[in-house]
Enzyme design. Sequence first.
Site, PDB file in Angstrom:
ATOM      1  N   LEU A  22       0.832  -1.197   0.000  1.00 46.70           N
ATOM      2  CA  LEU A  22       0.000   0.000   0.000  1.00 46.70           C
ATOM      3  C   LEU A  22       0.865   1.245   0.000  1.00 46.70           C
ATOM      4  CD1 LEU A  22      -2.889   1.097   0.178  1.00 46.70           C
ATOM      5  CD2 LEU A  22      -2.685   1.046   2.661  1.00 46.70           C
ATOM      6  N   ARG A  57       0.370   4.169  -2.699  1.00 46.68           N
ATOM      7  CA  ARG A  57       0.102   5.565  -2.341  1.00 46.68           C
ATOM      8  C   ARG A  57       1.099   6.508  -3.009  1.00 46.68           C
ATOM      9  NH1 ARG A  57      -0.299   4.211   3.369  1.00 46.68           N
ATOM     10  NH2 ARG A  57      -2.461   4.002   4.003  1.00 46.68           N
ATOM     11  N   VAL A  68     -10.186   7.159  -0.622  1.00 43.67           N
ATOM     12  CA  VAL A  68      -9.621   5.817  -0.760  1.00 43.67           C
ATOM     13  C   VAL A  68      -8.213   5.721  -0.192  1.00 43.67           C
ATOM     14  CG1 VAL A  68     -11.022   5.343  -2.800  1.00 43.67           C
ATOM     15  CG2 VAL A  68      -8.727   6.306  -3.074  1.00 43.67           C
ATOM     16  N   GLU A  69      -7.755   4.487   0.007  1.00 41.05           N
ATOM     17  CA  GLU A  69      -6.407   4.166   0.514  1.00 41.05           C
ATOM     18  C   GLU A  69      -6.080   4.932   1.792  1.00 41.05           C
ATOM     19  OE1 GLU A  69      -3.186   3.867  -2.192  1.00 41.05           O
ATOM     20  OE2 GLU A  69      -4.396   2.994  -3.783  1.00 41.05           O
ATOM     21  N   GLY A  70      -7.039   4.926   2.725  1.00 44.08           N
ATOM     22  CA  GLY A  70      -6.882   5.636   3.986  1.00 44.08           C
ATOM     23  C   GLY A  70      -7.520   7.007   3.889  1.00 44.08           C
TER      24      GLY A  70
END
Length: 773
Positions: free
Chosen positions: A327, A331, A453-455
């Site tokens: 991830l 990112r 998204v992605e946190g």
Amino acid sequence: MSILLLIIIAIAVVLGVPDFRKQLVTRPVFRVFKRILPPMSTTEREAMEAGDVWWDAELFKGKPDWRQLHNYPKPSLNDEERAFLDNQVETLLAMLDDYSIVHEQKDLPQDVWDYLKKEGFFALIIPKSFGGREFSAIANSTIVSKIASRSLSAAVTVMVPNSLGPGELLMHYGTQQQKERWLPTLADGRDVPCFALTGPEAGSDAGSIPDLGIVCKGEFEGKETLGIMLNWNKRYITLAPVATVLGLAFKLRDPDGLMGDQEDLGITCALIPTDHPGVETGRRHNPLALAFMNGPTTGKDVFIPLDWIIGGPDYAGRGWRMLVECLSAGRGISLPALSAASGHLAAKMTSAYAYVRRQFGMSIGRFEGIQEPLARIGAFAYSLEAHRRMTAGAIDLNISPSVITAISKYHMTEMARKVVDDAMDIHAGKGIQMGPLNYLGNAYMGIPISITVEGANILTRNLMIFGQGATRCHPYVFAEMEAAANPDEGEGLNQFDGLLVKHVAYAAGNFTRAVWQGITGARFNASPVAGETSRYYRDLTRMSTGLAVVSDMAMLVLGGELKRREMISARLGDILSHLYMASATLKRFEEDGHQVSDLPFVHYCLQHHLHAIGVAFDGFFANFSNPILSTILKRIIFPWGIRYKAPKDKVATQICSSMLKPGVLRERLSHLCYVGAGEDDATGVMERAFVAMFESQSLEKRLGNAQRAGRLPKRIPFAELIEHAFAAKLIDDKEAAQLREAEALRYHAIQVDSFNEMGATQSPAVPFNADAA
């Protein structure tokens, strides 16, 4: 005097003799440290240990080595990657009709899907030995940015298989058998992947996923097999509705001890064909105004063999570490690429529109009210591209900088949000009427998706950036935490003693430098360059030192409470983040050859970042729990007050002057924005109108002078003015034709779409008829 000497000797003995120091200083400090140490879960520890530190560690320690920053290689595309961008990507972009994709088909056309698979768009990161393209991180990022300037739906579709997903996980952790089975079919598009992590009860807190697998025996391919009985409920999974292979994260338990003595094995990742019995996919979510495939997946009593665990049975329970590491890379590539694309698109199209659109008889770009947001668009576009290049470049150095990619995720998506908001404000009505002529609306609607998204951004800013940075980037804290957690207290004390001595010396050095730099205003700090940007290096070094001092004090005073003081932690994270973004901007300026024309953009960006750092420091001092210590720290770091100001109007005017004319600088600023060649392509029409009007400006000025001299009538439509000027022989046939063409393009460019009824065939706007005029 004798008493003072005795005191100095006593202190020297205590600090200089290890046994005395351990008993009188280290042991008491060690006990306090263990008491205030924040509790750390297994998932937090794995997240903390995953990834690498890079330039962020230099910024955190208080004395960054700027020559090291300049020595990092400039990211660049190789010949194969450049050819792919110039050919396959350009072909794809010409195939995309984003209005039709989003509002009519709700999907990419089949010929686009086929082209993406055939040309390896889903295999950018897969090694050539398995049929992939094996492109660099900067190439992956550049390709996604270019596509995103045309269609976010297509960009997300390309982005996900090349980010966190089965391909990435298999390459890093898969067994050889798993790689040989899946990577070739993922590379040529026979298989489409998705990865399911998020569910109704676990979003940003992915470590709390309730999806469960139980180790048991079951039947597989007609034989009794040791495997896992799975149940899951996931949502927001991109490509799930069309995926043929599902990557799944779940908690694994072994209550019967079939794999060993441990019952709770932890988060595990497995790869499951979507046609496997019990797997449910196919339903879709509706993500705002975009049309990429996104949907839920569920599974009830799905039995899989153990060797479907990514990495095989040995990787049972190691899934969280795998996910965090992958991830981190995602990112640093995917979301920065989308954000930078927003900058490229907004800079090119908004500058053109500001020149083409007229109010009160002149281009709206000449109004200062428009120049303020337009300058911000241009400066942020410059900064976003600098940030994208530097972060992707780190990944190409085989570095996975977890703190920097968290900075990238949060700040780049927030900057993109501001850029697109400003672009929408300038476009006004043209930006809000959806249709083929609107190149901005879908980008605006897609921003909240990147934010989420992605946190989620709130979590990323408040918990991740400084939460990880304080331990990972600090030269001693993480090692001290490990010493405190050592079950052998004697060994832990010995480790802690050596670290404490170094930490005290480190803190004393930063404190001394902070005092000196505060008094002198950093005038005597070293800079690796001369010229107009040199002062920024000196100021950033000073702010780095200030961050090191207040971080140590915050951790010392608050201890584990700092983890819960999210607003304090977020402000410290903002300081680190703006130090990094400012560094990226300066690095880009150096890499691009010190272009004098870029200086207004650099000045704006650095003034913005330093002002934001000052605001963050001010917020920290105003809200720190110990007001006396807070006042002392502020007087040390800013003895003359916080004097960093927002960018000056003069700089904004210089930026707009550059953006409102065609040329090398504007192309460099927006080179990843796709401009369609079609006669009715919205971006192409706007750009051609801009160029045509700019090239006609001397003729327009001639007509304006004639109006002021009374030789031509005033306050008539420009089309009529052209004919009056031609009749008065102020312009010849060629010049009149040039003006008519520019006016026809201008009129076409400012049009918006209308429809007979919503969803029906478009009713075309009445065009300006140059011949009739």
